[in-house]
Design a protein around this motif. Structure first.
Motif, mmCIF file in Angstrom:
data_model
loop_
_atom_site.group_PDB
_atom_site.id
_atom_site.type_symbol
_atom_site.label_atom_id
_atom_site.label_comp_id
_atom_site.label_asym_id
_atom_site.label_seq_id
_atom_site.Cartn_x
_atom_site.Cartn_y
_atom_site.Cartn_z
ATOM 1 N N GLY A 199 0.863 -1.185 0.000
ATOM 2 C CA GLY A 199 0.000 0.000 0.000
ATOM 3 C C GLY A 199 0.896 1.231 0.000
ATOM 4 N N LEU A 200 0.292 2.390 0.239
ATOM 5 C CA LEU A 200 1.084 3.623 0.161
ATOM 6 C C LEU A 200 2.193 3.662 1.212
ATOM 7 C CD1 LEU A 200 -1.794 6.149 -0.618
ATOM 8 C CD2 LEU A 200 0.178 5.627 -2.083
ATOM 9 N N THR A 201 1.936 3.125 2.418
ATOM 10 C CA THR A 201 2.986 3.162 3.449
ATOM 11 C C THR A 201 4.185 2.324 3.008
ATOM 12 O OG1 THR A 201 1.255 3.395 5.121
ATOM 13 C CG2 THR A 201 3.456 2.841 5.920
ATOM 14 N N GLY A 202 3.918 1.098 2.541
ATOM 15 C CA GLY A 202 5.017 0.228 2.123
ATOM 16 C C GLY A 202 5.746 0.773 0.897
ATOM 17 N N ILE A 211 7.296 -7.105 -0.487
ATOM 18 C CA ILE A 211 6.322 -8.153 -0.819
ATOM 19 C C ILE A 211 4.917 -7.670 -0.484
ATOM 20 C CG2 ILE A 211 7.895 -10.126 -0.598
ATOM 21 C CD1 ILE A 211 6.639 -10.680 2.181
ATOM 22 N N GLU A 212 3.982 -8.094 -1.317
ATOM 23 C CA GLU A 212 2.584 -7.722 -1.163
ATOM 24 C C GLU A 212 1.757 -9.017 -1.278
ATOM 25 O OE1 GLU A 212 0.235 -5.396 -0.482
ATOM 26 O OE2 GLU A 212 -1.164 -6.943 -1.131
ATOM 27 N N GLY A 213 0.891 -9.234 -0.273
ATOM 28 C CA GLY A 213 0.119 -10.480 -0.216
ATOM 29 C C GLY A 213 -0.816 -10.663 -1.397
ATOM 30 N N GLU A 214 -1.365 -9.578 -1.919
ATOM 31 C CA GLU A 214 -2.251 -9.677 -3.094
ATOM 32 C C GLU A 214 -1.617 -8.886 -4.223
ATOM 33 O OE1 GLU A 214 -6.425 -9.099 -2.384
ATOM 34 O OE2 GLU A 214 -6.246 -9.970 -0.405
ATOM 35 N N GLY A 267 -5.241 -3.165 -0.890
ATOM 36 C CA GLY A 267 -5.769 -2.842 0.444
ATOM 37 C C GLY A 267 -6.402 -1.456 0.444
ATOM 38 N N ALA A 268 -6.344 -0.793 1.572
ATOM 39 C CA ALA A 268 -6.988 0.522 1.708
ATOM 40 C C ALA A 268 -6.480 1.516 0.666
ATOM 41 C CB ALA A 268 -6.734 1.073 3.109
ATOM 42 N N SER A 269 -5.214 1.363 0.260
ATOM 43 C CA SER A 269 -4.627 2.356 -0.646
ATOM 44 C C SER A 269 -5.296 2.391 -2.015
ATOM 45 C CB SER A 269 -3.119 2.108 -0.795
ATOM 46 O OG SER A 269 -2.503 2.264 0.456
ATOM 47 N N GLY A 270 -5.966 1.315 -2.405
ATOM 48 C CA GLY A 270 -6.673 1.326 -3.688
ATOM 49 C C GLY A 270 -8.169 1.481 -3.516
ATOM 50 N N ARG A 271 -8.609 1.748 -2.289
ATOM 51 C CA ARG A 271 -10.049 1.746 -2.014
ATOM 52 C C ARG A 271 -10.516 3.042 -1.371
ATOM 53 N NH1 ARG A 271 -12.090 -3.395 -1.930
ATOM 54 N NH2 ARG A 271 -10.549 -4.874 -2.668
ATOM 55 N N ASN A 272 -9.605 4.001 -1.235
ATOM 56 C CA ASN A 272 -9.959 5.179 -0.424
ATOM 57 C C ASN A 272 -10.580 6.301 -1.250
ATOM 58 O OD1 ASN A 272 -7.730 7.022 -1.321
ATOM 59 N ND2 ASN A 272 -6.494 5.330 -0.529
ATOM 60 N N GLY A 273 -10.877 7.403 -0.546
ATOM 61 C CA GLY A 273 -11.518 8.536 -1.194
ATOM 62 C C GLY A 273 -10.557 9.425 -1.958
ATOM 63 N N GLY A 274 -9.261 9.235 -1.722
ATOM 64 C CA GLY A 274 -8.280 10.051 -2.432
ATOM 65 C C GLY A 274 -8.128 11.456 -1.876
ATOM 66 N N PHE A 275 -8.591 11.670 -0.629
ATOM 67 C CA PHE A 275 -8.331 12.956 0.039
ATOM 68 C C PHE A 275 -6.914 12.868 0.587
ATOM 69 C CE2 PHE A 275 -12.563 15.027 0.759
ATOM 70 C CZ PHE A 275 -13.333 14.077 0.093
ATOM 71 N N MET A 276 -6.054 13.779 0.183
ATOM 72 C CA MET A 276 -4.675 13.724 0.673
ATOM 73 C C MET A 276 -4.431 14.959 1.544
ATOM 74 S SD MET A 276 -1.252 12.850 -1.433
ATOM 75 C CE MET A 276 -0.991 14.393 -2.285
ATOM 76 N N LEU A 289 2.396 -13.614 0.344
ATOM 77 C CA LEU A 289 1.909 -13.344 1.695
ATOM 78 C C LEU A 289 2.941 -13.772 2.733
ATOM 79 C CD1 LEU A 289 -0.827 -12.438 3.088
ATOM 80 C CD2 LEU A 289 -1.240 -14.886 3.423
ATOM 81 N N MET A 290 3.296 -12.859 3.604
ATOM 82 C CA MET A 290 4.158 -13.236 4.737
ATOM 83 C C MET A 290 3.306 -14.071 5.691
ATOM 84 S SD MET A 290 5.868 -10.799 7.644
ATOM 85 C CE MET A 290 4.298 -10.342 8.361
ATOM 86 N N THR A 291 3.785 -15.276 6.005
ATOM 87 C CA THR A 291 2.997 -16.122 6.914
ATOM 88 C C THR A 291 3.578 -16.133 8.326
ATOM 89 O OG1 THR A 291 4.239 -17.997 6.059
ATOM 90 C CG2 THR A 291 2.064 -17.627 5.121
ATOM 91 N N LEU A 344 -6.982 8.317 7.621
ATOM 92 C CA LEU A 344 -6.372 9.532 7.076
ATOM 93 C C LEU A 344 -4.890 9.281 6.807
ATOM 94 C CD1 LEU A 344 -7.610 12.293 6.328
ATOM 95 C CD2 LEU A 344 -6.388 13.245 8.258
ATOM 96 N N GLY A 345 -4.629 8.276 5.972
ATOM 97 C CA GLY A 345 -3.244 7.881 5.765
ATOM 98 C C GLY A 345 -2.705 8.139 4.369
ATOM 99 N N VAL A 346 -3.521 8.698 3.475
ATOM 100 C CA VAL A 346 -3.037 8.871 2.103
ATOM 101 C C VAL A 346 -1.806 9.781 2.087
ATOM 102 C CG1 VAL A 346 -3.607 9.854 -0.165
ATOM 103 C CG2 VAL A 346 -5.217 8.322 0.975
ATOM 104 N N GLY A 347 -1.896 10.918 2.763
ATOM 105 C CA GLY A 347 -0.732 11.804 2.844
ATOM 106 C C GLY A 347 0.249 11.360 3.925
#
Ligand SMILES: Cc1cc2nc3c(=O)[nH]c(=O)nc-3n(C[C@H](O)[C@H](O)[C@H](O)COP(=O)(O)OP(=O)(O)OC[C@H]3O[C@@H](n4cnc5c(N)ncnc54)[C@H](O)[C@@H]3O)c2cc1C
Length: 472
Positions: free
Chosen positions: A51-54, A73-76, A81-90, A223-225, A393-396
Motif C-alpha cells: 500500500g502507500l505506506t510500504g 512483498i505484497e500479499g495480493e 488494500g486501503a490504498s486502492g479503495r480510499n476517497g483520495g483525500f490527501m 503473503l508473509m505467513t 487519514l493515511g493517504v498523505g
C-alpha cells in the motif's frame, strides 16, 4: 436529526443495481502482476505491504540509503488494500485533524502541523519530479455543517487552523450554497491549504514504478505467513519460500499481524463507497461545485464526497462497520445495507441528481487505532519495525510514517525524535468478545450523539477523558 429517517427505497437500490462490485480506481488496465517470491530470497530491507505506506518506505529507503538492497512483498496486488479503495483525500494532517492532535499532544501540534505541511509539499514535488500522473489537485477541503451546533464548532475551528498556519474560510449558508448547492448543508469551513485530491491507484502504480526504477524488487501475491530471528537477522516465511533480511518493516495496516503489539491496537473497520457515472454539464451546473473541492460532513458519522478527473462523484463513509473477530475477509468488501443507506442519503443531499446511476460500489478496511493516527514500534532487537494505524487519514501521512518507520529501524535522527507522538502508543482494544461489545456500544452512542445535534453522552465523555475513541 438532519439526514432522512426514512428507509432507502426501490429508487435508491436501483441507482446502484448495475454498479460493479469493485473499486473504481482499480477498474482500469494495470501493470502486469509482478512474480511472487519463490525459493530463497535475500535483502537488506524487506518491506511487507504494497500500500502507500510500504511503497513510500521502499522508495524512501532507496533514495535516502542507496546502499540498501530493498525487497517489497505484497500479499495480493499493489494497492489492493486501503490504498486502492480510499476517497483520495490527501491531507497534510499527521494526527487525524488539528482537534485530535490538540486533544492528545497540545504541545506538539505546532511542530506536527509544520512537518505535515512539509510532508505534503514533499509528496507534490516528488510526484512532479518523477512524472507520476495521479490527477493531483489542490482545491482544499470543505467540512459542511447541517446544524447550528455544527456551524458553531466550525467557527471555532477556523481560528485553530489559522493559528497553525492554514488558510481557511467560514462559509455561511449563502456562501456554502454557492460552493455546493444542497438543501441540507447550511454552512461550511473551507480549508484551502494542506488538502489535495488524488487518484490513489495512479499514485500507488506510479510509486511502484518509481521504486523499481530505483532498484527495489517487488513481489506480488506473496503473503508473509510468519517470521523468526535467524543468522541473517530475520527470516520471513511465505507460501512458496523464505526471505532472509537484515531488517523488516511491516506496513500491513488493518490486516492480521503476527505482532501482538499491533493486533491489540489495530482493528479493521469497514467503510463503504459509491462512485457515480460521469455527470452531464447540466447536472454539474445544477449542484454548483465549480471549485471541485473535497467535502465531508462534520458529524461524528460522516460522509466524504469529491469529484473525479472524469466528472464523477465519489460518495462514501458514514457506517464504519467492525465485524466480530477482526478479520479482513473478501466478503466484507460488499455490504448492501451500507450501499442502500449511502444512495438514500446521496439523493437527500442532491435531489437535483435524481436518476443518476452509480457505476461502482466497494468497501475497504481501515486500520483503526484508539488515537486515530499512526503508531510505531520495533521488536526482535530492533530488526522488525512497523508503521500502522492511520485510521482513515493515511493517504498523505503514509509517506511521513514510512520515513519514521525507517528512522526507528536504522537508528536515524527522526524529525519526531523525543516527541510523545513517537514515544506513546494508542491504548489497546480489549480482547473479544469485549472488543466487539465495546465497539458496538461506542458506535451506537456516536449515532445517538449525532441525532442529538452532537451532544456526547456519559459513555463517549468517559472515553474522551481516557483519550480513547473509535473513528474511521
Ligand atoms: C474506504 C476507505 C476510504 C478511505 N479514504 C481515505 C481518504 O480519503 N484519505 C485518507 O487520507 N485516507 C483514507 N483512507 C485510509 C487510507 O487509504 C490508508 O490510510 C492509506 O492508503 C495507507 O495505507 P497503508 O499502506 O498503510 O495500508 P494498505 O493500503 O491497506 O496496505 C497494506 C498492504 O499490506 C498487505 N499485507 C497485509 N498483510 C500482509 C502480509 N502478511 N504479507 C504481505 N502483504 C500483506 C495488504 O495486502 C495491503 O495491500 C481510506 C480507507 C478506506 C478503506
Amino acid at each position: 436529526m438532519v439526514w432522512p429517517s426514512s428507509p432507502p427505497d426501490d429508487a435508491d437500490r436501483l441507482s446502484y443495481a448495475d454498479a460493479k462490485p469493485m473499486p473504481f480506481w482499480l477498474d482500469r488496465p494495470r501493470p502486469e502482476a509482478r512474480p511472487p517470491a519463490t525459493g530463497e530470497t535475500k535483502a537488506d530491507l524487506l518491506v511487507v505491504g504494497g500500500g502507500l505506506t510500504g511503497l513510500w518506505a521502499a522508495v524512501r529507503a532507496r533514495q535516502e540509503m542507496p546502499d540498501l538492497d530493498v525487497v517489497l512483498i505484497e500479499g495480493e496486488s499493489i494497492g489492493s488494500g486501503a490504498s486502492g479503495r480510499n476517497g483520495g483525500f490527501m491531507s497534510s494532517s499527521l494526527v487525524h485533524g488539528i482537534n485530535n492532535g490538540l486533544a492528545r499532544f497540545p504541545n506538539e501540534v505546532a511542530k506536527l502541523e509544520q512537518l505535515g505541511l512539509e510532508n505534503l509539499e514533499a509528496i507534490k514535488s516528488s510526484v512532479t519530479a518523477t512524472g507520476i500522473d495521479c490527477d493531483l489537485t489542490s482545491p482544499g477541503a470543505v467540512e459542511t455543517a447541517m446544524t447550528g451546533h455544527q456551524f458553531d464548532d466550525l467557527g471555532e475551528a477556523v481560528g485553530e487552523l489559522e493559528q497553525y498556519g492554514h488558510e481557511a474560510e467560514l462559509l455561511d449558508a449563502e456562501a456554502m450554497r454557492s460552493e455546493l448547492d444542497s438543501p441540507l448543508f447550511t454552512g461550511g469551513l473551507w480549508q484551502k491549504s494542506g488538502e489535495c485530491l488524488i487518484d490513489p491507484v495512479k499514485l500507488c502504480d506510479g510509486l511502484a514504478r518509481l521504486a523499481e526504477s530505483l532498484g527495489v524488487r517487488i513481489h506480488e501475491n506473496t503473503l508473509m505467513t510468519g517470521f523468526e530471528e535467524s543468522d541473517a537477522g530475520v527470516t520471513v516465511s511465505t507460501a512458496d519460500g523464505r526471505i532472509d533480511a537484515s531488517q523488516v518493516l511491516l506496513a500491513t495496516a488493518a490486516f492480521r499481524s503476527p505482532v501482538g503489539a499491533i493486533r491489540r491496537r489495530v482493528v479493521p473497520v469497514f467503510d463503504y463507497v459509491l462512485m457515480s457515472e460521469p455527470l452531464t454539464l447540466a447536472q454539474w451546473e445544477s449542484i454548483g461545485w465549480h471549485n471541485r473541492q473535497g467535502f465531508s460532513d462534520s458529524a461524528n458519522q460522516f460522509h466524504y464526497y469529491r469529484p473525479t478527473a472524469d466528472g464523477r462523484i465519489l460518495w462514501g463513509g458514514y457506517d464504519a462497520v467492525y465485524n466480530y473477530g477482526g478479520r479482513v475477509e473478501e466478503d466484507y468488501y460488499q455490504r448492501d445495507e451500507s450501499f442502500a443507506g449511502l444512495a438514500h442519503r446521496f439523493f437527500a443531499a442532491f435531489p437535483q441528481l435524481e436518476g443518476l446511476r452509480f457505476s461502482h460500489r466497494w468497501g475497504g478496511a481501515i486500520d483503526t487505532c484508539s488515537r486515530f493516527f499512526a503508531f510505531y514500534g520495533t521488536s526482535r532487537g530492533g530488526r522488525v519495525g512497523w508503521a500502522v494505524g492511520h485510521t482513515g487519514l493515511g493517504v498523505g501521512a503514509s509517506r511521513f510514517a514510512a520515513g519514521v518507520g525507517l528512522d526507528l529501524l536504522y537508528d536515524r535522527e527522526s524529525p519526531v525524535a523525543g516527541t510523545d507522538y513517537l514515544r506513546s502508543l494508542p491504548m489497546p482494544f480489549p480482547p473479544e468478545p469485549l472488543r466487539w461489545g465495546a465497539i458496538q456500544l461506542t458506535r451506537n452512542r456516536i449515532a445517538a450523539a449525532d441525532r442529538k445535534g452532537g451532544r456526547r453522552g456519559v459513555w463517549l465523555k468517559t472515553l474522551d477523558r481516557l483519550g480513547l475513541g473509535f473513528d474511521s
